[in-house]
Design a protein around this motif. Structure first.
Motif, PDB file in Angstrom:
ATOM      1  N   THR A  94       0.823  -1.212   0.000  1.00  0.00           N
ATOM      2  CA  THR A  94       0.000   0.000   0.000  1.00  0.00           C
ATOM      3  C   THR A  94       0.857   1.262   0.000  1.00  0.00           C
ATOM      4  OG1 THR A  94      -0.215  -0.131   2.427  1.00  0.00           O
ATOM      5  CG2 THR A  94      -1.983  -1.090   1.114  1.00  0.00           C
ATOM      6  N   LEU A  95       2.029   1.209   0.590  1.00  0.00           N
ATOM      7  CA  LEU A  95       2.952   2.345   0.514  1.00  0.00           C
ATOM      8  C   LEU A  95       3.429   2.551  -0.922  1.00  0.00           C
ATOM      9  CD1 LEU A  95       5.048   1.746   3.751  1.00  0.00           C
ATOM     10  CD2 LEU A  95       3.682   3.781   3.274  1.00  0.00           C
ATOM     11  N   MET A  96       3.768   1.457  -1.598  1.00  0.00           N
ATOM     12  CA  MET A  96       4.203   1.551  -2.989  1.00  0.00           C
ATOM     13  C   MET A  96       3.102   2.093  -3.887  1.00  0.00           C
ATOM     14  SD  MET A  96       6.186  -2.039  -3.530  1.00  0.00           S
ATOM     15  CE  MET A  96       7.532  -2.576  -2.489  1.00  0.00           C
ATOM     16  N   GLY A  97       1.863   1.766  -3.560  1.00  0.00           N
ATOM     17  CA  GLY A  97       0.741   2.215  -4.372  1.00  0.00           C
ATOM     18  C   GLY A  97       0.255   3.608  -4.038  1.00  0.00           C
ATOM     19  N   GLY A  98       0.880   4.247  -3.061  1.00  0.00           N
ATOM     20  CA  GLY A  98       0.462   5.582  -2.668  1.00  0.00           C
ATOM     21  C   GLY A  98      -0.833   5.593  -1.886  1.00  0.00           C
ATOM     22  N   LEU A  99      -1.223   4.433  -1.331  1.00  0.00           N
ATOM     23  CA  LEU A  99      -2.446   4.360  -0.535  1.00  0.00           C
ATOM     24  C   LEU A  99      -2.188   4.718   0.922  1.00  0.00           C
ATOM     25  CD1 LEU A  99      -3.938   1.060  -2.002  1.00  0.00           C
ATOM     26  CD2 LEU A  99      -4.276   3.408  -2.768  1.00  0.00           C
ATOM     27  N   ARG A 100      -0.927   4.734   1.319  1.00  0.00           N
ATOM     28  CA  ARG A 100      -0.486   5.245   2.620  1.00  0.00           C
ATOM     29  C   ARG A 100       0.658   6.213   2.369  1.00  0.00           C
ATOM     30  NH1 ARG A 100      -2.275   1.656   6.698  1.00  0.00           N
ATOM     31  NH2 ARG A 100      -2.682  -0.468   5.951  1.00  0.00           N
ATOM     32  N   ASN A 140      10.280   8.882  -9.082  1.00  0.00           N
ATOM     33  CA  ASN A 140       9.690   9.966  -8.307  1.00  0.00           C
ATOM     34  C   ASN A 140       9.635   9.591  -6.832  1.00  0.00           C
ATOM     35  OD1 ASN A 140       8.242  11.943 -10.502  1.00  0.00           O
ATOM     36  ND2 ASN A 140       8.299   9.821 -11.196  1.00  0.00           N
ATOM     37  N   GLU A 141      10.034  10.499  -5.970  1.00  0.00           N
ATOM     38  CA  GLU A 141      10.062  10.246  -4.537  1.00  0.00           C
ATOM     39  C   GLU A 141       8.669  10.418  -3.929  1.00  0.00           C
ATOM     40  OE1 GLU A 141      10.841   8.969  -1.233  1.00  0.00           O
ATOM     41  OE2 GLU A 141      12.739   9.282  -2.312  1.00  0.00           O
ATOM     42  N   PHE A 142       8.175   9.353  -3.288  1.00  0.00           N
ATOM     43  CA  PHE A 142       6.882   9.418  -2.597  1.00  0.00           C
ATOM     44  C   PHE A 142       6.987  10.157  -1.264  1.00  0.00           C
ATOM     45  CE2 PHE A 142       3.569   6.033  -3.990  1.00  0.00           C
ATOM     46  CZ  PHE A 142       3.523   6.599  -5.252  1.00  0.00           C
ATOM     47  N   LYS A 159       2.285   1.549 -15.537  1.00  0.00           N
ATOM     48  CA  LYS A 159       3.684   1.131 -15.569  1.00  0.00           C
ATOM     49  C   LYS A 159       3.964   0.044 -14.529  1.00  0.00           C
ATOM     50  CE  LYS A 159       5.067   4.268 -18.589  1.00  0.00           C
ATOM     51  NZ  LYS A 159       5.589   3.916 -19.920  1.00  0.00           N
ATOM     52  N   ILE A 160       3.181   0.049 -13.455  1.00  0.00           N
ATOM     53  CA  ILE A 160       3.381  -0.900 -12.360  1.00  0.00           C
ATOM     54  C   ILE A 160       2.039  -1.518 -11.993  1.00  0.00           C
ATOM     55  CG2 ILE A 160       4.030  -1.142  -9.914  1.00  0.00           C
ATOM     56  CD1 ILE A 160       5.955   1.198 -10.306  1.00  0.00           C
ATOM     57  N   LEU A 161       2.035  -2.831 -11.750  1.00  0.00           N
ATOM     58  CA  LEU A 161       0.851  -3.543 -11.281  1.00  0.00           C
ATOM     59  C   LEU A 161       1.163  -4.146  -9.915  1.00  0.00           C
ATOM     60  CD1 LEU A 161      -2.007  -4.682 -11.776  1.00  0.00           C
ATOM     61  CD2 LEU A 161      -0.923  -6.668 -12.839  1.00  0.00           C
ATOM     62  N   LEU A 162       0.392  -3.751  -8.909  1.00  0.00           N
ATOM     63  CA  LEU A 162       0.532  -4.284  -7.558  1.00  0.00           C
ATOM     64  C   LEU A 162      -0.672  -5.171  -7.268  1.00  0.00           C
ATOM     65  CD1 LEU A 162       1.549  -0.956  -5.747  1.00  0.00           C
ATOM     66  CD2 LEU A 162       3.069  -2.733  -6.654  1.00  0.00           C
ATOM     67  N   ALA A 163      -0.429  -6.399  -6.843  1.00  0.00           N
ATOM     68  CA  ALA A 163      -1.517  -7.350  -6.602  1.00  0.00           C
ATOM     69  C   ALA A 163      -1.378  -7.948  -5.207  1.00  0.00           C
ATOM     70  CB  ALA A 163      -1.510  -8.450  -7.656  1.00  0.00           C
ATOM     71  N   ASP A 164      -2.439  -7.868  -4.427  1.00  0.00           N
ATOM     72  CA  ASP A 164      -2.434  -8.354  -3.048  1.00  0.00           C
ATOM     73  C   ASP A 164      -3.291  -9.610  -2.934  1.00  0.00           C
ATOM     74  OD1 ASP A 164      -2.080  -8.613  -0.346  1.00  0.00           O
ATOM     75  OD2 ASP A 164      -3.303  -6.885   0.210  1.00  0.00           O
ATOM     76  N   GLU A 165      -2.645 -10.765  -2.863  1.00  0.00           N
ATOM     77  CA  GLU A 165      -3.327 -12.062  -2.720  1.00  0.00           C
ATOM     78  C   GLU A 165      -4.452 -12.230  -3.755  1.00  0.00           C
ATOM     79  OE1 GLU A 165      -2.345 -14.418  -0.878  1.00  0.00           O
ATOM     80  OE2 GLU A 165      -1.302 -13.616   0.872  1.00  0.00           O
TER      81      GLU A 165
END
Length: 244
Positions: free
Chosen positions: A61-67, A79-81, A173-179
């Motif tokens: 979630t940090l990588m996805g900008g959700l936190r 880019n720096e989050f 550019k990026i795909l994040l998948a959680d379970e």
């Protein structure tokens, strides 16, 4: 007037250095991520595994900008989050597709409307094109005849396919998948992951997939392991690439 600067390309899709994260404050403050350093190259397919509660979803979630990143460096597509302005984060989020464990579809929207939601973040796409792109992506995931179905009328595997279509329709550019296979049987889970892999490769997309499912580990270029908030060695698997 300030303008948002977005750096579109980077030698690595994700670059994390000495990242720490806490939940709570005061006496209830608990560190959940410890000195995380990780680099994932553009186009790489990486699986992150480890016990429940080890911090995998928090990191995702940090990588996805959700936190919001608290301490350390978290660079996404160059880019720096950490400390980024809201406008910068919004621009970066448009470059990231996210697939949740429970698909997180809106029950009152059809499959096409759920997928279209992801495109509505992109103001340069006309309303007519939104519908066409959403329908075309659903067709690519094998749901061309289900575009007007509501989630309750779809199987678990079909709902997860809608989630994949929603995540990939804007060519992130990026795909994040959680379970993504947690609620699926063996065949449906395998089909879903292979579909993610196929579409992401076609779109030259980086994948980071969190899973406990040992049946899908073979799709990865690399496997990383997290335990108690630390990235560490994979247990009892000397033949697998490792990250610290």
């Amino acid at each position: 007037m300030n303008t948002t600067t977005f750096v579109p390309e980077s030698t690595s899709a994700i670059a994390i250095n000495h990242l720490n994260h806490h939940f709570g404050t005061g006496a209830l403050k608990k560190q959940v991520l410890h000195d995380i350093s990780l680099e994932i190259q553009s186009g790489e397919i990486v699986i992150m595994t480890g016990p429940s509660g080890s911090g995998k979803t928090t990191l995702l979630t940090l990588m996805g900008g959700l936190r919001s990143a608290q301490n350390g460096s978290l660079r996404i597509l160059g880019n720096e989050f950490q400390g980024a302005r809201k406008e910068q984060l919004n621009e970066l989020r448009k470059q990231i597709g996210y697939i949740f464990q429970a698909h997180n579809l809106m029950s009152f929207l059809t499959a096409k409307q759920n997928v279209r939601m992801s495109l509505e973040l992109h103001e340069d796409i006309s309303p007519t094109k939104l519908d066409k792109k959403a329908a075309a992506m659903l067709d690519r995931v094998g749901l061309g005849d289900r575009i007007n179905y509501y989630p309750e009328n779809l199987s678990g595997g079909q709902r997860q396919r809608v989630a994949i279509a929603r995540a990939l329709v804007s060519n992130p550019k990026i795909l994040l998948a959680d379970e993504p296979t947690a609620a699926l049987d063996k065949k449906s889970g395998r089909d879903v992951v292979e579909l993610m892999q196929k579409l992401a490769i076609e779109q030259k997309c980086t994948i980071l997939l969190v899973t406990h499912d040992n049946r899908i580990l073979d799709i990865a270029n690399r496997i990383i392991y997290m335990e108690d908030g630390y990235l560490t060695h994979l247990p009892e698997d000397p033949g697998t690439d490792r990250d610290r």
